[in-house]
Scaffold this active site. Structure first.
Site, PDB file in Angstrom:
ATOM      1  N   TYR A  75      60.116  56.661   7.332  1.00 23.00           N
ATOM      2  CA  TYR A  75      61.079  57.665   6.527  1.00 23.00           C
ATOM      3  C   TYR A  75      62.498  57.699   7.090  1.00 23.00           C
ATOM      4  O   TYR A  75      63.405  57.694   6.506  1.00 23.00           O
ATOM      5  CB  TYR A  75      60.490  59.109   6.558  1.00 23.00           C
ATOM      6  CG  TYR A  75      61.143  60.102   5.528  1.00 23.00           C
ATOM      7  CD1 TYR A  75      60.859  59.934   4.159  1.00 23.00           C
ATOM      8  CD2 TYR A  75      61.792  61.030   6.112  1.00 23.00           C
ATOM      9  CE1 TYR A  75      61.555  60.815   3.390  1.00 23.00           C
ATOM     10  CE2 TYR A  75      62.421  62.096   5.359  1.00 23.00           C
ATOM     11  CZ  TYR A  75      62.408  61.600   4.078  1.00 23.00           C
ATOM     12  OH  TYR A  75      63.068  62.721   3.406  1.00 23.00           O
TER      13      TYR A  75
ATOM     14  N   LYS B 215      66.063  56.804   5.476  1.00 25.27           N
ATOM     15  CA  LYS B 215      67.119  57.691   5.146  1.00 25.27           C
ATOM     16  C   LYS B 215      68.476  57.393   5.984  1.00 25.27           C
ATOM     17  O   LYS B 215      69.652  57.742   5.761  1.00 25.27           O
ATOM     18  CB  LYS B 215      66.731  59.044   5.502  1.00 25.27           C
ATOM     19  CG  LYS B 215      65.653  59.616   4.773  1.00 25.27           C
ATOM     20  CD  LYS B 215      66.007  59.576   3.234  1.00 25.27           C
ATOM     21  CE  LYS B 215      65.181  60.101   2.340  1.00 25.27           C
ATOM     22  NZ  LYS B 215      65.501  60.173   0.998  1.00 25.27           N
TER      23      LYS B 215
HETATM   24  P1  NAP Z   1      59.065  65.696  -4.215  1.00 27.42           P
HETATM   25  O1  NAP Z   1      59.014  67.252  -4.593  1.00 27.42           O
HETATM   26  O2  NAP Z   1      58.069  65.000  -3.508  1.00 27.42           O
HETATM   27  O3  NAP Z   1      59.616  64.757  -5.432  1.00 27.42           O
HETATM   28  C1  NAP Z   1      59.837  63.408  -5.093  1.00 27.42           C
HETATM   29  C2  NAP Z   1      60.372  62.866  -6.615  1.00 27.42           C
HETATM   30  O4  NAP Z   1      60.554  61.402  -6.420  1.00 27.42           O
HETATM   31  C3  NAP Z   1      59.723  63.130  -7.620  1.00 27.42           C
HETATM   32  O5  NAP Z   1      60.090  63.471  -8.840  1.00 27.42           O
HETATM   33  C4  NAP Z   1      58.867  61.940  -7.753  1.00 27.42           C
HETATM   34  O6  NAP Z   1      58.305  61.848  -8.984  1.00 27.42           O
HETATM   35  C5  NAP Z   1      59.921  61.051  -7.281  1.00 27.42           C
HETATM   36  N1  NAP Z   1      59.205  59.600  -6.968  1.00 27.42           N
HETATM   37  C6  NAP Z   1      58.719  59.455  -5.704  1.00 27.42           C
HETATM   38  N2  NAP Z   1      58.197  58.195  -5.696  1.00 27.42           N
HETATM   39  C7  NAP Z   1      58.836  57.449  -6.971  1.00 27.42           C
HETATM   40  C8  NAP Z   1      58.702  56.327  -7.189  1.00 27.42           C
HETATM   41  N3  NAP Z   1      57.955  55.199  -6.740  1.00 27.42           N
HETATM   42  N4  NAP Z   1      59.188  56.016  -8.671  1.00 27.42           N
HETATM   43  C9  NAP Z   1      60.034  57.068  -9.356  1.00 27.42           C
HETATM   44  N5  NAP Z   1      59.862  58.305  -8.802  1.00 27.42           N
HETATM   45  C10 NAP Z   1      59.289  58.542  -7.745  1.00 27.42           C
HETATM   46  O7  NAP Z   1      60.319  65.556  -2.875  1.00 27.42           O
HETATM   47  P2  NAP Z   1      61.482  66.502  -2.846  1.00 27.42           P
HETATM   48  O8  NAP Z   1      61.184  67.199  -1.686  1.00 27.42           O
HETATM   49  O9  NAP Z   1      61.955  66.901  -4.179  1.00 27.42           O
HETATM   50  O10 NAP Z   1      62.419  65.201  -2.215  1.00 27.42           O
HETATM   51  C11 NAP Z   1      63.524  64.820  -2.991  1.00 27.42           C
HETATM   52  C12 NAP Z   1      64.483  63.843  -2.275  1.00 27.42           C
HETATM   53  O11 NAP Z   1      64.919  64.722  -0.969  1.00 27.42           O
HETATM   54  C13 NAP Z   1      63.688  62.753  -1.466  1.00 27.42           C
HETATM   55  O12 NAP Z   1      64.533  61.484  -1.369  1.00 27.42           O
HETATM   56  C14 NAP Z   1      63.372  63.358  -0.124  1.00 27.42           C
HETATM   57  O13 NAP Z   1      63.192  62.131   0.763  1.00 27.42           O
HETATM   58  C15 NAP Z   1      64.702  64.166   0.171  1.00 27.42           C
HETATM   59  N6  NAP Z   1      64.564  65.151   1.087  1.00 27.42           N
HETATM   60  C16 NAP Z   1      63.737  65.972   1.007  1.00 27.42           C
HETATM   61  C17 NAP Z   1      63.653  67.061   1.997  1.00 27.42           C
HETATM   62  C18 NAP Z   1      62.371  68.269   1.803  1.00 27.42           C
HETATM   63  O14 NAP Z   1      62.421  68.888   2.929  1.00 27.42           O
HETATM   64  N7  NAP Z   1      61.934  68.344   0.813  1.00 27.42           N
HETATM   65  C19 NAP Z   1      64.164  66.868   3.189  1.00 27.42           C
HETATM   66  C20 NAP Z   1      65.188  65.704   3.224  1.00 27.42           C
HETATM   67  C21 NAP Z   1      65.218  64.913   2.317  1.00 27.42           C
HETATM   68  P3  NAP Z   1      56.882  61.470  -9.637  1.00 27.42           P
HETATM   69  O15 NAP Z   1      55.952  62.097  -8.773  1.00 27.42           O
HETATM   70  O16 NAP Z   1      56.904  61.929 -10.976  1.00 27.42           O
HETATM   71  O17 NAP Z   1      56.817  59.894  -9.539  1.00 27.42           O
END
Ligand code: NAP
Length: 247
Positions: free
Chosen positions: A155, A159
């Protein structure tokens, strides 16, 4: 409304940060094309946006690793909404494991969903944005892309790669009036961090200077700003939305 009539393509918009971006962009007047794999959650996001803001986004359910589908999605968005002003590369996943035990499959899965998809979508929108002589690309990185994190070699590498890709694309596309920036969220309350469990969450709360996890809406607010005309002189930057964790 600072995004009035702008067309935004957002990946990973079925839940979490991507859904919050979709809602915030719609509130600011943008027309939306949304992607994720889960069709029913995607349809739910679209219905909520239609109820609140009177415009229904178009949506595409597919895996962001599928380059043919990426190109088809960009083409259909252009056919339906005429242009793409903003791309938010947000889809992402984790497969956490200590390095010595991490499988090659989990490495490949995370790198391809989190990093390769950013290349595929960015490449696909570049030509139409060059023709339009403007564009905004926003890539979702992470604080761990800057700091590293035990148990997240795949991961963190993905990133960190997003940050290097963002700076490279920003340099290549600046002369075309296309800005490319990254957001590096810290710990945000979504399904992704719900996996951490209460004990780890409480420990993290103590380490984060602002003393709490962030809300998806707080990341979305930054994405709205970067997508707006007001951010026209910002490119190649990594904006931390992390409660001070990445200082
Ligand atoms: P999340 O709640 O797990 O949502 C992830 C999203 O990505 C969902 O809409 C999922 O859609 C989609 N996704 C995952 N794999 C996919 C694939 N193979 N094809 C198409 N869509 C896919 O995650 P989040 O926390 O909102 O994170 C969003 C972004 O922010 C990510 O890039 C994550 O790495 C980044 N981020 C998050 C955090 C945090 O603390 N939450 C921190 C730093 C960075 P489906 O399930 O419908 O496929």
């Amino acid at each position: 409304m600072i995004l009035k009539d702008k067309v935004a393509l957002i990946t990973g918009a079925s839940r979490g940060i991507g859904k919050a971006c979709a809602i915030a962009f719609a509130r600011e007047g943008a027309k939306l094309a949304l992607c994720a794999t889960n069709l029913s959650l995607l349809e739910q996001t679209c219905s909520e946006i239609e109820q609140q803001f009177g415009q229904k986004p178009i949506h595409f359910a597919f895996d962001v690793r599928d380059s043919a589908k990426v190109n088809e999605t960009v083409k259909k968005t252009l056919d339906t909404l005429s242009r793409i002003d903003i791309l938010v590369n947000n889809a992402g996943t984790t497969r956490d494991q200590l390095l010595a035990m991490m499988s090659e499959e989990d490495w490949d899965t995370v790198l391809s969903i989190n990093l390769k998809s950013v290349f595929l979508f960015t490449k696909a929108v570049t030509k139409p944005m060059i023709r339009q002589r403007s564009g905004r690309i926003i890539n979702m990185s992470s604080v761990v892309g800057k700091t590293g994190n035990a148990g997240q070699a795949n991961y963190a590498a993905s990133k960190g790669g997003v940050i290097a890709f963002t700076k490279t694309a920003a340099k290549e596309l600046a002369k075309r009036n296309i800005t490319v920036n990254a957001i590096a969220p810290g710990f945000i309350q979504t399904d992704m961090t719900a996996q951490l469990g209460e004990k780890v969450a409480a420990e993290m709360g103590n380490v984060i200077p602002l003393g709490r996890f962030g809300k998806p809406e707080e990341v979305a607010n930054t994405a709205v700003f970067l997508a707006s005309e007001q951010a026209g002189y910002i490119t190649g930057q990594v904006i931390g939305v992390d409660g001070g964790l990445g200082m």
